[in-house]
Design an enzyme around this catalytic site. Structure first.
Site, PDB file in Angstrom:
ATOM      1  CE  LYS A  54      -2.398   0.520   3.724  1.00  0.00           C
ATOM      2  NZ  LYS A  54      -1.805   1.677   4.435  1.00  0.00           N
ATOM      3  NE  ARG A  96      -6.720   1.845  11.202  1.00  0.00           N
ATOM      4  CZ  ARG A  96      -6.009   0.967  10.519  1.00  0.00           C
ATOM      5  NH1 ARG A  96      -6.532  -0.201  10.215  1.00  0.00           N
ATOM      6  NH2 ARG A  96      -4.764   1.239  10.147  1.00  0.00           N
ATOM      7  NE  ARG A 128       7.582  -3.878   6.473  1.00  0.00           N
ATOM      8  CZ  ARG A 128       6.359  -3.362   6.503  1.00  0.00           C
ATOM      9  NH1 ARG A 128       5.854  -2.820   5.409  1.00  0.00           N
ATOM     10  NH2 ARG A 128       5.631  -3.402   7.601  1.00  0.00           N
ATOM     11  NE  ARG A 133       6.868  -1.315  11.609  1.00  0.00           N
ATOM     12  CZ  ARG A 133       5.707  -1.101  10.997  1.00  0.00           C
ATOM     13  NH1 ARG A 133       5.693  -0.439   9.847  1.00  0.00           N
ATOM     14  NH2 ARG A 133       4.586  -1.543  11.512  1.00  0.00           N
ATOM     15  NE  ARG A 170       1.622  -5.097  11.914  1.00  0.00           N
ATOM     16  CZ  ARG A 170       2.784  -5.026  11.258  1.00  0.00           C
ATOM     17  NH1 ARG A 170       3.777  -5.835  11.598  1.00  0.00           N
ATOM     18  NH2 ARG A 170       2.938  -4.183  10.254  1.00  0.00           N
TER      19      ARG A 170
END
Length: 207
Positions: free
Chosen positions: A14, A89, A128, A134, A146
């Site tokens: 995205k 959301r 990633r 992260r 998630r």
């Protein structure tokens, strides 16, 4: 103006597609997380209120987020439109956003969701995580959580926009340019006649 809601689970690409859309259609990227951080850093009334709630471990209410979006709309009068990232959301948030945009004689033109299977997302995010630093990209259980949260939220909002014939789902697996072309094809069917891209405007002048 051209106003798009772009959804996609973590790892769907995205962010990459958002940047390409911003450049093509002269859009302003509105991420609620970025807005919150900016308002807090600037010490605005909304930022102070949001920080107080966050410091108390409470969720920032929808009206505060909507207020920040309202400020962003007013601060960017020359934008070709906006791309909403991570908001709305929930259905109440979608309704509130529609009401806010109506006050500015605007509306959401379309919602596009990039669909990628969970196993592929886990694979992408773990990869990633090797470079992103992260922690939530390095823990498979957190990644799956998630994705579950995203799927739950998207299902609600997708139904809301589907009723307005504005929701579109696209396969997020494939070549970046191919996916981008499909997204643009959908957007071009929904964009207002006046919402030209810089390339289109140039072509018209030359003609």
């Amino acid at each position: 103006m051209l106003n798009i809601v772009l959804f996609g689970p973590p790892g769907a690409g995205k962010g990459t597609q958002s940047q390409k859309l911003i450049a093509r259609y002269n859009l302003v990227h509105l991420s609620t997380g970025d807005l919150l951080r900016a308002q807090i850093a600037q010490g605005t009334d909304l930022g102070i209120r949001a920080k107080k709630l966050m410091d108390e471990g409470l969720l920032v209410p929808d009206e505060v987020v909507i207020g920040m979006i309202d400020n962003a709309l007013q601060d960017n009068p020359n934008a070709g439109g906006f791309i909403f990232d991570g908001f709305p959301r929930t259905v109440p948030q979608a309704r509130s956003l529609d009401e806010l945009l109506a006050k500015h004689d605007e509306k959401i033109n379309c919602m596009i969701a990039l669909e990628v299977g969970e196993e592929e997302l886990v694979k992408r995010l773990l990869e990633r995580g090797k470079t992103s630093g992260r922690p939530d990209d390095q823990d498979e259980s957190k990644i799956r959580r998630r994705v579950t949260v995203y799927n739950t939220e998207t299902a609600q909002v997708a139904g809301y926009y589907a009723e307005q014939k504005k929701f579109h789902a696209l396969n997020g697996i494939g070549e970046i340019e191919s996916i981008f072309g499909q997204i643009c094809g959908l957007i071009d069917k929904h964009k207002p006649a006046a919402a030209e891209t810089p390339a289109e405007a140039t072509k018209e002048v030359k003609a």
